[in-house]
Motif scaffolding. Structure first.
Motif, mmCIF file in Angstrom:
data_model
loop_
_atom_site.group_PDB
_atom_site.id
_atom_site.type_symbol
_atom_site.label_atom_id
_atom_site.label_comp_id
_atom_site.label_asym_id
_atom_site.label_seq_id
_atom_site.Cartn_x
_atom_site.Cartn_y
_atom_site.Cartn_z
ATOM 1 N N PHE A 151 0.827 -1.206 0.000
ATOM 2 C CA PHE A 151 0.000 0.000 0.000
ATOM 3 C C PHE A 151 0.862 1.256 0.000
ATOM 4 O O PHE A 151 0.622 2.199 -0.772
ATOM 5 C CB PHE A 151 -0.915 -0.018 1.213
ATOM 6 N N ASN A 152 1.890 1.280 0.838
ATOM 7 C CA ASN A 152 2.777 2.443 0.883
ATOM 8 C C ASN A 152 3.512 2.644 -0.438
ATOM 9 O O ASN A 152 3.725 3.777 -0.878
ATOM 10 C CB ASN A 152 3.775 2.297 2.033
ATOM 11 N N ALA A 153 3.908 1.546 -1.089
ATOM 12 C CA ALA A 153 4.571 1.647 -2.393
ATOM 13 C C ALA A 153 3.606 2.194 -3.445
ATOM 14 O O ALA A 153 3.995 3.002 -4.305
ATOM 15 C CB ALA A 153 5.103 0.279 -2.819
ATOM 16 N N LYS A 172 1.700 11.031 -6.895
ATOM 17 C CA LYS A 172 2.294 12.251 -6.350
ATOM 18 C C LYS A 172 1.281 13.131 -5.623
ATOM 19 O O LYS A 172 1.592 13.736 -4.593
ATOM 20 C CB LYS A 172 2.971 13.045 -7.476
ATOM 21 N N THR A 173 0.070 13.222 -6.140
ATOM 22 C CA THR A 173 -0.966 14.018 -5.492
ATOM 23 C C THR A 173 -2.186 13.143 -5.288
ATOM 24 O O THR A 173 -2.802 12.693 -6.262
ATOM 25 C CB THR A 173 -1.353 15.244 -6.343
ATOM 26 N N LEU A 174 -2.549 12.909 -4.033
ATOM 27 C CA LEU A 174 -3.702 12.073 -3.728
ATOM 28 C C LEU A 174 -5.000 12.861 -3.927
ATOM 29 O O LEU A 174 -5.007 14.092 -3.838
ATOM 30 C CB LEU A 174 -3.640 11.575 -2.287
ATOM 31 N N PRO A 175 -6.111 12.171 -4.187
ATOM 32 C CA PRO A 175 -7.422 12.848 -4.189
ATOM 33 C C PRO A 175 -7.626 13.575 -2.869
ATOM 34 O O PRO A 175 -7.090 13.163 -1.825
ATOM 35 C CB PRO A 175 -8.406 11.684 -4.351
ATOM 36 N N ARG A 176 -8.407 14.663 -2.875
ATOM 37 C CA ARG A 176 -8.478 15.511 -1.687
ATOM 38 C C ARG A 176 -9.137 14.828 -0.497
ATOM 39 O O ARG A 176 -8.993 15.275 0.633
ATOM 40 C CB ARG A 176 -9.177 16.833 -1.990
ATOM 41 N N GLU A 177 -9.877 13.746 -0.731
ATOM 42 C CA GLU A 177 -10.397 12.943 0.374
ATOM 43 C C GLU A 177 -9.978 11.500 0.157
ATOM 44 O O GLU A 177 -10.234 10.927 -0.901
ATOM 45 C CB GLU A 177 -11.926 13.032 0.464
ATOM 46 N N PHE A 178 -9.318 10.927 1.152
ATOM 47 C CA PHE A 178 -8.859 9.545 1.070
ATOM 48 C C PHE A 178 -9.136 8.916 2.427
ATOM 49 O O PHE A 178 -8.579 9.336 3.439
ATOM 50 C CB PHE A 178 -7.362 9.498 0.750
ATOM 51 N N THR A 195 0.146 5.371 11.972
ATOM 52 C CA THR A 195 1.530 5.786 11.731
ATOM 53 C C THR A 195 2.256 4.847 10.767
ATOM 54 O O THR A 195 3.318 5.192 10.248
ATOM 55 C CB THR A 195 2.318 5.861 13.051
ATOM 56 N N LYS A 196 1.690 3.673 10.511
ATOM 57 C CA LYS A 196 2.305 2.739 9.571
ATOM 58 C C LYS A 196 2.025 3.117 8.120
ATOM 59 O O LYS A 196 2.629 2.563 7.204
ATOM 60 C CB LYS A 196 1.809 1.313 9.837
ATOM 61 N N ILE A 197 1.097 4.038 7.922
ATOM 62 C CA ILE A 197 0.790 4.510 6.574
ATOM 63 C C ILE A 197 1.666 5.719 6.294
ATOM 64 O O ILE A 197 1.558 6.749 6.962
ATOM 65 C CB ILE A 197 -0.707 4.873 6.451
ATOM 66 N N ARG A 198 2.535 5.609 5.313
ATOM 67 C CA ARG A 198 3.564 6.616 5.088
ATOM 68 C C ARG A 198 3.104 7.700 4.119
ATOM 69 O O ARG A 198 3.716 7.961 3.087
ATOM 70 C CB ARG A 198 4.853 5.958 4.574
ATOM 71 N N ARG A 199 1.997 8.327 4.469
ATOM 72 C CA ARG A 199 1.500 9.418 3.628
ATOM 73 C C ARG A 199 0.597 10.314 4.444
ATOM 74 O O ARG A 199 -0.209 9.849 5.251
ATOM 75 C CB ARG A 199 0.725 8.838 2.443
ATOM 76 N N ASN A 200 0.728 11.610 4.257
ATOM 77 C CA ASN A 200 -0.094 12.584 4.977
ATOM 78 C C ASN A 200 -1.545 12.571 4.518
ATOM 79 O O ASN A 200 -1.845 12.268 3.371
ATOM 80 C CB ASN A 200 0.459 14.000 4.739
ATOM 81 N N VAL A 215 -13.604 5.742 16.154
ATOM 82 C CA VAL A 215 -12.295 6.380 16.313
ATOM 83 C C VAL A 215 -11.815 6.840 14.942
ATOM 84 O O VAL A 215 -11.727 6.035 14.003
ATOM 85 C CB VAL A 215 -11.268 5.417 16.920
ATOM 86 N N VAL A 216 -11.505 8.117 14.821
ATOM 87 C CA VAL A 216 -11.087 8.677 13.544
ATOM 88 C C VAL A 216 -9.721 9.345 13.721
ATOM 89 O O VAL A 216 -9.539 10.192 14.581
ATOM 90 C CB VAL A 216 -12.101 9.726 13.022
ATOM 91 N N LYS A 217 -8.778 8.924 12.898
ATOM 92 C CA LYS A 217 -7.431 9.499 12.941
ATOM 93 C C LYS A 217 -7.023 9.898 11.533
ATOM 94 O O LYS A 217 -7.486 9.327 10.548
ATOM 95 C CB LYS A 217 -6.435 8.481 13.506
ATOM 96 N N THR A 218 -6.111 10.860 11.462
ATOM 97 C CA THR A 218 -5.580 11.285 10.172
ATOM 98 C C THR A 218 -4.077 11.091 10.151
ATOM 99 O O THR A 218 -3.384 11.493 11.088
ATOM 100 C CB THR A 218 -5.912 12.777 9.887
ATOM 101 N N THR A 219 -3.585 10.466 9.102
ATOM 102 C CA THR A 219 -2.151 10.179 9.005
ATOM 103 C C THR A 219 -1.365 11.481 8.902
ATOM 104 O O THR A 219 -1.806 12.457 8.306
ATOM 105 C CB THR A 219 -1.836 9.301 7.803
ATOM 106 N N SER A 220 -0.188 11.469 9.496
ATOM 107 C CA SER A 220 0.662 12.656 9.461
ATOM 108 C C SER A 220 2.102 12.297 9.117
ATOM 109 O O SER A 220 3.038 13.008 9.457
ATOM 110 C CB SER A 220 0.630 13.376 10.823
ATOM 111 N N ALA A 221 2.273 11.167 8.437
ATOM 112 C CA ALA A 221 3.619 10.739 8.046
ATOM 113 C C ALA A 221 4.174 11.661 6.985
ATOM 114 O O ALA A 221 3.445 12.275 6.214
ATOM 115 C CB ALA A 221 3.585 9.300 7.524
ATOM 116 N N ILE A 222 5.492 11.763 6.957
ATOM 117 C CA ILE A 222 6.166 12.582 5.941
ATOM 118 C C ILE A 222 6.480 11.697 4.731
ATOM 119 O O ILE A 222 7.001 10.593 4.877
ATOM 120 C CB ILE A 222 7.472 13.190 6.495
ATOM 121 N N LEU A 223 6.125 12.157 3.556
ATOM 122 C CA LEU A 223 6.341 11.386 2.343
ATOM 123 C C LEU A 223 7.834 11.146 2.136
ATOM 124 O O LEU A 223 8.651 12.075 2.194
ATOM 125 C CB LEU A 223 5.785 12.120 1.125
ATOM 126 N N ASN A 224 8.186 9.893 1.919
ATOM 127 C CA ASN A 224 9.569 9.507 1.703
ATOM 128 C C ASN A 224 10.513 10.036 2.785
ATOM 129 O O ASN A 224 11.453 10.779 2.508
ATOM 130 C CB ASN A 224 10.066 10.010 0.329
#
Length: 391
Positions: free
Chosen positions: A264-266, A272-278, A309-314, A381-390
């Protein structure tokens, strides 16, 4: 001496393989026992039907008789509108299957089928339905959704599930279905995974049909193994366009995705640009994904991972629905089969608009519109990813 001394000793590889094989056989037997009737059936009369839900279908299955399709693969993409009757006794999250000839008062049934002669006809029908929806609700104007089903799903179940989703969420915008050639048999998981691999081009062509139409926004929804198909297709489309997806893709919603987290992370990394809601709906109680995780060496799938936090995308919203049950015994479709969760999701935006399918131009994010659930007996429970890309 500890009671766990022997159990802590590592098992030999042959024994672990045997255990996995036994688990597969046990789950396949369980799923077979819980299987539903297969095949679409026409209603002889629509008297007593509560509602008729139109579903625009694109499928790469081989055609059968009377509007049905098999699990065999076809190189041709078949396009049609299916009108599905919803019974008076319908309960939220359920598909009321007939045992024999369907009774529209008590069962899902097929009202009519209207094949399209070509792809432009499919586009025009989609645009027309979107405009018609806009006359009743301007916020639904020029929008449409596409649903991609999961593993062990025959054509009739994929069609009726799409109709159930549209009905239970009171969707104004048109809903299309891409029905890929799943065998619809619990013992043919490998066949289904191979079908996913060869279905990417055809799903891409359906998404492009929608994006190249007069629609303003397209929402993509996938369940289970269909999430891998959708993500692989989006990755493929992005790589062919310098990392970009069609601009009209407004939202991506993955329900119980049967997808390895590293894969999934790959896939995300290629876009490069995700849809505005994911958004992703996950549950630790998902029994189907527990098995899939076991077969993958006890590695969590995206759909039963609650650690964002395991999802590597904001900016990806993770809905943990572990506390919700109901609708299916495996807790594998909780987001669309749990009556309490369906009711909650329908009320999460002002004016009772669906969180699944926001209106064109809507600037709110999922996090902005989550309601206070403190007074409910269950917690979302709702969370939003905050990982830094690459990183």
């Amino acid at each position: 001496m500890s009671l766990y001394t022997k159990a802590s000793k590592p098992q030999p590889k042959w024994l672990r393989s045997l255990n996995r094989g036994a688990a597969i056989m046990a789950v396949c037997a369980f799923l077979a026992a819980c299987s539903t009737p297969t095949g679409v059936q026409f209603a002889s009369s629509l008297a007593g039907a509560k509602d008729i839900e139109p579903v625009l279908v694109a499928t790469s299955r081989s055609p059968g008789e009377n509007g049905d399709f098999s699990g065999e693969r076809d190189t041709k993409l078949h396009l049609a509108t299916y009108n599905v009757s919803i019974p008076e006794v319908h309960k939220v999250g359920q598909i009321e299957w007939p045992h024999g000839k369907p009774d529209p008062k008590r069962h899902f049934a097929l009202a009519s089928v209207e094949p399209f002669k070509d792809e432009p006809s499919f586009q025009k029908a989609l645009e027309g339905m979107a405009k018609e929806a806009g006359r009743d609700d301007k916020k639904a104007s020029h929008s449409a959704a596409l649903f991609v089903h999961g593993y062990n799903t025959d054509f009739s179940e994929s069609l009726y599930r799409a109709a159930q989703l549209r009905h239970d969420f009171d969707l104004a915008m048109p809903l299309a279905l891409y029905s890929w050639p799943s065998a619809g048999e619990p013992g043919l998981y490998i066949y289904d995974r191979d079908s996913v691999k060869i279905s990417r081009d055809q799903l891409a062509s359906v998404i492009e049909l929608m994006a190249d139409s007069d629609l303003e926004d397209v929402v993509l929804i996938a369940h289970s193994l269909g999430s891998e198909l959708l993500m692989e297709t989006l990755r493929q489309m992005a790589l062919a366009n310098h990392g970009k997806l069609p601009a009209k893709i407004h939202s991506v919603i993955l329900i119980s995705p049967d997808l390895d987290i590293d894969v999934f992370n790959a896939q995300l990394n290629a876009i490069k640009t995700l849809p505005r809601e994911f958004a992703i709906f996950v549950s630790q109680k998902d029994k189907a994904l527990q098995l899939s995780s076991f077969l993958a060496g006890d590695k969590n799938r995206v759909g039963n991972n609650i650690d964002e936090t395991k999802i590597r995308r904001n900016g990806i919203t993770v809905f943990d629905v572990s506390e919700f049950t109901g609708g299916d015994g495996m807790n594998h479709m909780t987001a669309v089969t749990s009556p309490s969760l369906v009711a909650l999701l329908k009320g999460m935006t002002s004016g009772n608009r669906q969180v699944f399918l926001q209106a064109p131009g809507e600037t709110q994010t999922f996090s902005d519109i989550v309601v206070d659930t403190a007074t409910l007996p269950l917690t979302l429970v709702v969370k939003t990813t905050s990982a830094i890309l690459n990183p």
